[in-house]
Design a protein around this motif. Structure first.
Motif, PDB file in Angstrom:
ATOM      1  N   ARG A 162      -2.896  -2.318   3.959  1.00 19.14           N
ATOM      2  CA  ARG A 162      -2.865  -0.850   3.897  1.00 19.14           C
ATOM      3  C   ARG A 162      -3.128  -0.297   2.498  1.00 19.14           C
ATOM      4  N   GLY A 163      -3.391  -1.188   1.536  1.00 22.94           N
ATOM      5  CA  GLY A 163      -3.802  -0.713   0.219  1.00 22.94           C
ATOM      6  C   GLY A 163      -2.734  -0.676  -0.855  1.00 22.94           C
ATOM      7  N   TYR A 164      -1.722  -1.528  -0.732  1.00 20.71           N
ATOM      8  CA  TYR A 164      -0.637  -1.526  -1.721  1.00 20.71           C
ATOM      9  C   TYR A 164      -1.159  -1.738  -3.144  1.00 20.71           C
ATOM     10  N   GLU A 165      -2.032  -2.715  -3.337  1.00 16.93           N
ATOM     11  CA  GLU A 165      -2.533  -3.000  -4.683  1.00 16.93           C
ATOM     12  C   GLU A 165      -3.363  -1.847  -5.226  1.00 16.93           C
ATOM     13  N   ALA A 167       2.188   5.117   7.423  1.00 18.79           N
ATOM     14  CA  ALA A 167       2.522   5.759   8.698  1.00 18.79           C
ATOM     15  C   ALA A 167       1.625   5.248   9.821  1.00 18.79           C
ATOM     16  N   GLN A 168       0.407   4.844   9.475  1.00 21.18           N
ATOM     17  CA  GLN A 168      -0.492   4.277  10.476  1.00 21.18           C
ATOM     18  C   GLN A 168      -0.056   2.866  10.881  1.00 21.18           C
ATOM     19  N   GLU A 169       0.639   2.188   9.974  1.00 17.52           N
ATOM     20  CA  GLU A 169       1.110   0.827  10.262  1.00 17.52           C
ATOM     21  C   GLU A 169       2.483   0.833  10.924  1.00 17.52           C
ATOM     22  N   PHE A 181       2.618   9.571  12.606  1.00 19.99           N
ATOM     23  CA  PHE A 181       1.168   9.605  12.803  1.00 19.99           C
ATOM     24  C   PHE A 181       0.841   9.494  14.288  1.00 19.99           C
ATOM     25  N   TYR A 182       1.753   8.895  15.055  1.00 19.37           N
ATOM     26  CA  TYR A 182       1.528   8.680  16.487  1.00 19.37           C
ATOM     27  C   TYR A 182       2.271   9.697  17.352  1.00 19.37           C
ATOM     28  N   ALA A 183       2.712  10.775  16.751  1.00 22.69           N
ATOM     29  CA  ALA A 183       3.401  11.823  17.512  1.00 22.69           C
ATOM     30  C   ALA A 183       2.520  12.294  18.663  1.00 22.69           C
ATOM     31  N   GLY A 184       3.143  12.532  19.812  1.00 19.30           N
ATOM     32  CA  GLY A 184       2.395  12.986  20.975  1.00 19.30           C
ATOM     33  C   GLY A 184       2.158  11.893  21.999  1.00 19.30           C
ATOM     34  N   LYS A 240      -5.555   3.881  -7.574  1.00 14.09           N
ATOM     35  CA  LYS A 240      -6.765   4.246  -6.834  1.00 14.09           C
ATOM     36  C   LYS A 240      -6.450   4.964  -5.524  1.00 14.09           C
ATOM     37  N   PHE A 241      -5.198   4.863  -5.070  1.00 13.10           N
ATOM     38  CA  PHE A 241      -4.724   5.621  -3.920  1.00 13.10           C
ATOM     39  C   PHE A 241      -3.602   6.535  -4.389  1.00 13.10           C
ATOM     40  N   THR A 242      -3.619   7.773  -3.942  1.00 11.84           N
ATOM     41  CA  THR A 242      -2.520   8.669  -4.251  1.00 11.84           C
ATOM     42  C   THR A 242      -1.304   8.291  -3.406  1.00 11.84           C
ATOM     43  N   ARG A 243      -0.165   8.814  -3.781  1.00  9.71           N
ATOM     44  CA  ARG A 243       1.050   8.570  -2.999  1.00  9.71           C
ATOM     45  C   ARG A 243       0.879   9.109  -1.582  1.00  9.71           C
ATOM     46  N   THR A 244       0.229  10.267  -1.465  1.00 13.65           N
ATOM     47  CA  THR A 244       0.026  10.871  -0.144  1.00 13.65           C
ATOM     48  C   THR A 244      -0.866  10.010   0.736  1.00 13.65           C
ATOM     49  N   GLU A 245      -1.946   9.495   0.150  1.00 14.12           N
ATOM     50  CA  GLU A 245      -2.873   8.660   0.911  1.00 14.12           C
ATOM     51  C   GLU A 245      -2.216   7.353   1.339  1.00 14.12           C
ATOM     52  N   PHE A 246      -1.509   6.715   0.403  1.00 11.19           N
ATOM     53  CA  PHE A 246      -0.850   5.462   0.756  1.00 11.19           C
ATOM     54  C   PHE A 246       0.252   5.711   1.787  1.00 11.19           C
TER      55      PHE A 246
END
Length: 273
Positions: free
Chosen positions: A110-113, A130-132, A155-158, A119-125
């Motif tokens: 999911r991009g931890y490194e 949430a997708q995982e 992320f899976y609400a609904g 290279k990833f913002t806190r919001t993006e990470f």
């Protein structure tokens, strides 16, 4: 926690485990979806990777989901990880340490490194987490799996099954903590530059010039000439002893001066190279 896991990731994994199963102790690794682990023939941490994947076929129907262990890995997730990491064997026991390795692999996926590298913002990470893990909320309003979701929702609400189990502020705080820890750990592991100090010489200007221009050399030469002259008025045996001693000191001093000049030139050439 598996000791091979970096400290920053370990902080985040412990938080994920507690959010997903409601606890972060040793027993958290034996939990399956909806706390139905009591229906299993033996503890999850005693089962092999292959046994769990086989058993998960019926879990969705019987328990509502195939989520297994501290990181609630779905059957398809375990299958995908085995394809991604050939070192994973069906005979590997699903121990806490092994589950930590799987959790860390999911963080990397999911991009931890990239998050640690900036290279990833806190919001993006946060969105990727949430997708995982469906119990995690998105940190800003976004398009989810099934519909538009607001900050704080899964992320899976609904889907009628999943909802966020932790506030977005807590996720942001733990991400900040994990990031600070990871960067401090990286800084501590970075080798420090070796500082080579140049030798301190009392009068480098004089040492760099030709020995024959040195005042010290000429002082000894003059002394060597004058002392025998002054000794003329002494007994010849005293004169001989004086001349011998002075000559030895003079020869030593002159030789030492030439050796020192040579050493200084070599050092200078080495540092200028």
């Amino acid at each position: 926690m598996n000791r091979t896991i970096p400290n920053g990731a370990a902080i985040l994994l412990a938080f994920i485990r507690k959010t997903e199963v409601g606890r972060d102790d040793r027993a958290s690794y034996d939990v399956i979806y909806n706390n139905k682990q009591g229906h299993l023939p033996k503890p999850l941490t005693s089962m092999t990777y292959g046994e769990i994947i086989d058993a998960q076929r019926s879990w969705s129907k019987n328990f509502g989901s195939s989520a297994a262990g501290g990181y609630q890995c779905m059957r398809q997730t375990l299958i995908d990880l085995a394809k991604e990491y050939p070192s994973i064997s069906g005979d590997d026991v699903y121990t806490p340490e092994f589950q930590d390795q799987l959790g860390y692999a999911l963080l990397l996926r999911r991009g931890y490194e990239l998050f640690v590298a900036g290279k990833f913002t806190r919001t993006e990470f946060g969105k990727r987490l949430a997708q995982e893990w469906a119990s995690f909320p998105v940190l800003v309003a976004t398009r989810g799996k099934h519909r538009e979701v607001a900050r704080g929702q899964s992320f899976y609400a609904g889907d009628g099954l999943n909802k966020a189990l932790v506030e977005p502020e807590k996720v942001e705080a733990i991400l900040d903590q994990a990031l600070a820890t990871a960067r401090a750990e990286a800084a501590a592991a970075k080798p420090k530059p070796v500082v080579v100090e140049k030798p301190v010489v009392a009068d480098p200007g004089e040492l760099e010039q030709s020995p024959m221009k040195s005042k010290t050399v000429w002082q000894w030469i003059i002394t060597t000439v004058l002392v025998p002259v002054l000794a003329v008025f002494q007994d010849w045996r005293v004169q001989l002893v004086i001349v011998g001693i002075v000559t030895l000191f003079a020869v030593y001093a002159i030789k030492r001066r030439f050796d020192l000049a040579k050493a200084v030139k070599e050092l200078k050439a080495e540092f200028e190279a």
